[in-house]
Design a protein around this motif. Sequence first.
Motif, PDB file in Angstrom:
ATOM      1  N   UNK A  94       0.828  -1.214   0.000  1.00  0.00           N
ATOM      2  CA  UNK A  94       0.000   0.000   0.000  1.00  0.00           C
ATOM      3  C   UNK A  94       0.856   1.255   0.000  1.00  0.00           C
ATOM      4  N   UNK A  95       2.085   1.124   0.466  1.00  0.00           N
ATOM      5  CA  UNK A  95       2.996   2.267   0.465  1.00  0.00           C
ATOM      6  C   UNK A  95       3.406   2.717  -0.927  1.00  0.00           C
ATOM      7  N   UNK A  96       3.025   1.949  -1.948  1.00  0.00           N
ATOM      8  CA  UNK A  96       3.336   2.329  -3.328  1.00  0.00           C
ATOM      9  C   UNK A  96       2.317   3.318  -3.902  1.00  0.00           C
ATOM     10  N   UNK A  97       1.268   3.645  -3.154  1.00  0.00           N
ATOM     11  CA  UNK A  97       0.278   4.604  -3.666  1.00  0.00           C
ATOM     12  C   UNK A  97       0.905   5.930  -4.096  1.00  0.00           C
ATOM     13  N   UNK A  98       1.769   6.573  -3.288  1.00  0.00           N
ATOM     14  CA  UNK A  98       2.376   7.832  -3.751  1.00  0.00           C
ATOM     15  C   UNK A  98       3.208   7.661  -5.025  1.00  0.00           C
ATOM     16  N   UNK A  99       3.817   6.493  -5.191  1.00  0.00           N
ATOM     17  CA  UNK A  99       4.590   6.227  -6.411  1.00  0.00           C
ATOM     18  C   UNK A  99       3.659   6.223  -7.618  1.00  0.00           C
ATOM     19  N   UNK A 100       2.531   5.542  -7.483  1.00  0.00           N
ATOM     20  CA  UNK A 100       1.585   5.458  -8.590  1.00  0.00           C
ATOM     21  C   UNK A 100       0.938   6.805  -8.892  1.00  0.00           C
ATOM     22  N   UNK A 101       0.612   7.578  -7.849  1.00  0.00           N
ATOM     23  CA  UNK A 101      -0.003   8.876  -8.101  1.00  0.00           C
ATOM     24  C   UNK A 101       0.992   9.820  -8.789  1.00  0.00           C
ATOM     25  N   UNK A 102       2.266   9.742  -8.410  1.00  0.00           N
ATOM     26  CA  UNK A 102       3.275  10.562  -9.075  1.00  0.00           C
ATOM     27  C   UNK A 102       3.450  10.143 -10.532  1.00  0.00           C
TER      28      UNK A 102
END
Length: 223
Positions: A94-102
């Motif tokens: 779930x910590x990959x959310x900021x990566x995907x939004x960027x």
Amino acid sequence: MSRLRRMPRRRSYDQYCAAARALDAVGDRWTLLIVRELLAGPRRYTDLHADLPGVSTDVLASRLKDMERDELATRRRLPPPAAAYVYELTERGRGLLPVLTALARWGAPALDERRPTDAVRAHWFAVPLLPVLDGLLSGPAGDVQERGVVEVRLDEGAFHVRLGADGPVYGDGPAQSPDARLVLDADTCRALSEGALTVGEGVRKGRIEVSGEGVLAKVLRGE
């Protein structure tokens, strides 16, 4: 004497670099798109395959095994009467959310033209839209001040986002009892995600329709 089962070592860049280590885990084709699907919550293998057009069954199975090994996702059996297996993200996944939004914000300008071969699912617009809506509801410290569920309706279908949620951040299809509802088209959604349009501007120009009577709907309308 029993022998311990060893998982095969995956290919690595073998570089002592945080970016290289991250790409060791999520740099393979399809992995981040699987994460995108699992951000909606637990999904069955068949559901994942249906919403990842173009992926082969072998590749999908291989990526899911890699994600389990790298502790990005887990597989569990649902209780009866479902008795099906689902995949879901771990806290690290779930910590990959900021990566995907960027990535979505960076890639939004490339959506200026839809190719005839392009598949589309309405919920694919959820990840780039999340930071836009969160930004409207965030305080000075960046924390979300107002929590709730926003249903989004596009020509391609409906999805809903959960603002300030600790678990799944979006869901496919209409929400059961949304706090607010947005109606807009895909081009407007893209303009929001790349920063070319704000929600307030979209409402004033008639490109976004907001319905609902609660605090969340009023904030989205700019009241």
